[in-house]
Design a protein around this motif. Structure first.
Motif, short mmCIF file in Angstrom:
data_model
loop_
_atom_site.label_atom_id
_atom_site.label_comp_id
_atom_site.label_asym_id
_atom_site.label_seq_id
_atom_site.Cartn_x
_atom_site.Cartn_y
_atom_site.Cartn_z
N THR A 44 0.85 -1.19 0.00
CA THR A 44 0.00 0.00 0.00
C THR A 44 0.89 1.24 0.00
N VAL A 45 0.57 2.16 -0.89
CA VAL A 45 1.33 3.41 -1.02
C VAL A 45 0.35 4.55 -0.78
N GLY A 46 0.44 5.16 0.37
CA GLY A 46 -0.47 6.22 0.72
C GLY A 46 0.19 7.18 1.68
N THR A 47 -0.45 7.47 2.81
CA THR A 47 0.16 8.32 3.83
C THR A 47 1.46 7.71 4.32
N GLY A 48 1.50 6.41 4.38
CA GLY A 48 2.72 5.65 4.62
C GLY A 48 2.84 4.59 3.56
N ILE A 49 3.86 3.74 3.69
CA ILE A 49 4.01 2.60 2.79
C ILE A 49 4.22 1.36 3.64
N GLY A 50 3.42 0.34 3.37
CA GLY A 50 3.56 -0.91 4.09
C GLY A 50 3.31 -2.07 3.16
N GLY A 51 3.90 -3.20 3.49
CA GLY A 51 3.74 -4.37 2.66
C GLY A 51 3.46 -5.61 3.47
N GLY A 52 2.63 -6.47 2.90
CA GLY A 52 2.35 -7.77 3.51
C GLY A 52 2.49 -8.84 2.45
N GLY B 35 7.95 -1.00 3.84
CA GLY B 35 8.04 0.41 3.49
C GLY B 35 9.36 1.05 3.85
N HIS B 36 10.17 0.36 4.65
CA HIS B 36 11.39 0.98 5.13
C HIS B 36 12.66 0.38 4.51
N VAL B 37 12.49 -0.33 3.39
CA VAL B 37 13.69 -0.76 2.67
C VAL B 37 14.39 0.47 2.10
N TYR C 78 15.54 15.47 -2.69
CA TYR C 78 14.70 15.46 -1.49
C TYR C 78 15.31 14.55 -0.43
N GLU C 79 15.30 14.98 0.82
CA GLU C 79 15.95 14.24 1.89
C GLU C 79 15.07 13.15 2.50
N ASN D 73 15.74 8.62 3.77
CA ASN D 73 15.49 8.24 2.37
C ASN D 73 15.22 6.76 2.17
N CYS D 74 14.37 6.18 3.02
CA CYS D 74 13.85 4.83 2.73
C CYS D 74 12.69 4.98 1.75
N LEU D 75 12.10 3.86 1.35
CA LEU D 75 11.01 3.91 0.39
C LEU D 75 9.88 4.81 0.87
N GLU D 76 9.44 4.62 2.11
CA GLU D 76 8.36 5.46 2.64
C GLU D 76 8.77 6.92 2.68
N GLY D 77 10.00 7.17 3.10
CA GLY D 77 10.47 8.54 3.20
C GLY D 77 10.53 9.27 1.88
#
Length: 291
Positions: A128-136, A153-155, A165-166, A174-178
């Motif tokens: 899911t890619v939205g306010t955050g990013i998470g995977g199952g 989301g934090h890979v 962008y930082e 600068n992880c995927l979510e960031g």
């Protein structure tokens, strides 16, 4: 009697009940406020029904390790008031039934495997890619969990050559979510994604980051299907961009299904998490009967 589902998000809770065929008979959406205020409304909804079991799909991080003293807790979330909250314990105190407990994205992956765009597969990944990013993920028909649950989301990803962008992630920058979640798009460009629909470079950069992560997941888990949901992915122009970038990065290293069939939108739309929770509630009820 009914199966119950709670899809607990940082913005809203969706509660539902279904019959044995997983036809939803009633549902409600509740704004996420404090635990006491939110759960009081959850109780008002479920108190109307005789429940067999409940499936909870929660925002995280959560503790899914059944050997842990804090199993069933939301743990280190930045969501105010919810850190170290005993979610499963609170529900069980109210309803003495079997409770299934997993992440919102794990439940969505399971829903898609059983009733959505991954039917017929033994494995799939839901991001899911939205306010955050998470995977199952589901592997060999089972949710992917171990000492904890995945935090996809934090890979870490490589910066796009034109991106300075930082990142927004307070832990990793600068992880995927960031770099690719909704707040990163707004922070980088000063506007929300749905206001930037025609800005090609925005979506090229977004696809660059998401495709990197999908290559990593593919090489690690080798799922049969990848499903991309969430608010950002409602920008349908992202799908062909992601598939093109994925193909470049994978460079024919391993065999992958046709990308138009491999990287897809949710078949259940925004109901994937609720349906997955209901399915897990049913399985937990059966497990209890035969244990």
């Amino acid at each position: 009697m009914y199966y119950g589902a709670i899809e607990a998000g940082g913005t809203k809770f969706v509660c539902a009940v279904s019959d044995d065929q997983f036809v939803i008979k009633d549902r409600i959406s509740i704004p996420t406020s404090s635990p006491a205020e939110t759960l009081n409304q959850v109780f008002e909804f479920f108190d109307q029904y005789s429940l067999k079991s409940i499936g909870i799909a929660s925002f995280g991080p959560i503790d899914v390790n059944k050997n842990s003293k804090t199993y069933g807790y939301i743990t280190t979330t930045p969501k105010p008031d919810w850190s170290n909250f005993d979610f499963v314990g609170t529900i069980k105190d109210r309803y003495p039934v079997a409770v299934a407990w997993t992440t919102d994205v794990n439940a969505a992956a399971y829903g898609e495997l059983k009733k959505g765009n991954a039917q017929g597969c033994e494995s799939c990944l839901y991001l899911t890619v939205g306010t955050g990013i998470g995977g199952g993920a589901v592997v060999n028909g089972k949710l992917l969990e171990g000492y904890g649950h995945p935090e996809m989301g934090h890979v870490l990803v490589r910066l796009h050559p034109e991106d300075t962008y930082e990142g927004t992630c307070p832990y990793h920058g600068n992880c995927l979510e960031g770099l690719a979640a909704g707040p990163a798009i707004e922070g980088r460009y000063g506007s929300k994604g749905d206001e930037l629909e025609k800005a090609d470079k925005v979506w090229e950069i977004e696809a660059y980051y998401i495709a990197q992560a999908l290559v990593d997941y593919s090489l690690t888990l080798r799922p049969e299907k990848i499903i991309l949901g969430g608010g950002v992915m409602k920008q349908k122009q992202l799908f062909p961009l992601i598939r093109d970038e994925f193909a470049k990065l994978m460079a024919n290293y391993v065999t992958i299904p046709d990308l138009n069939e491999y990287i897809v939108a949710p078949g259940l739309g925004d109901n994937a998490g609720v349906i997955g929770s209901l399915l897990l509630a049913a399985e937990t009820c059966e497990d209890q009967l035969y244990s």
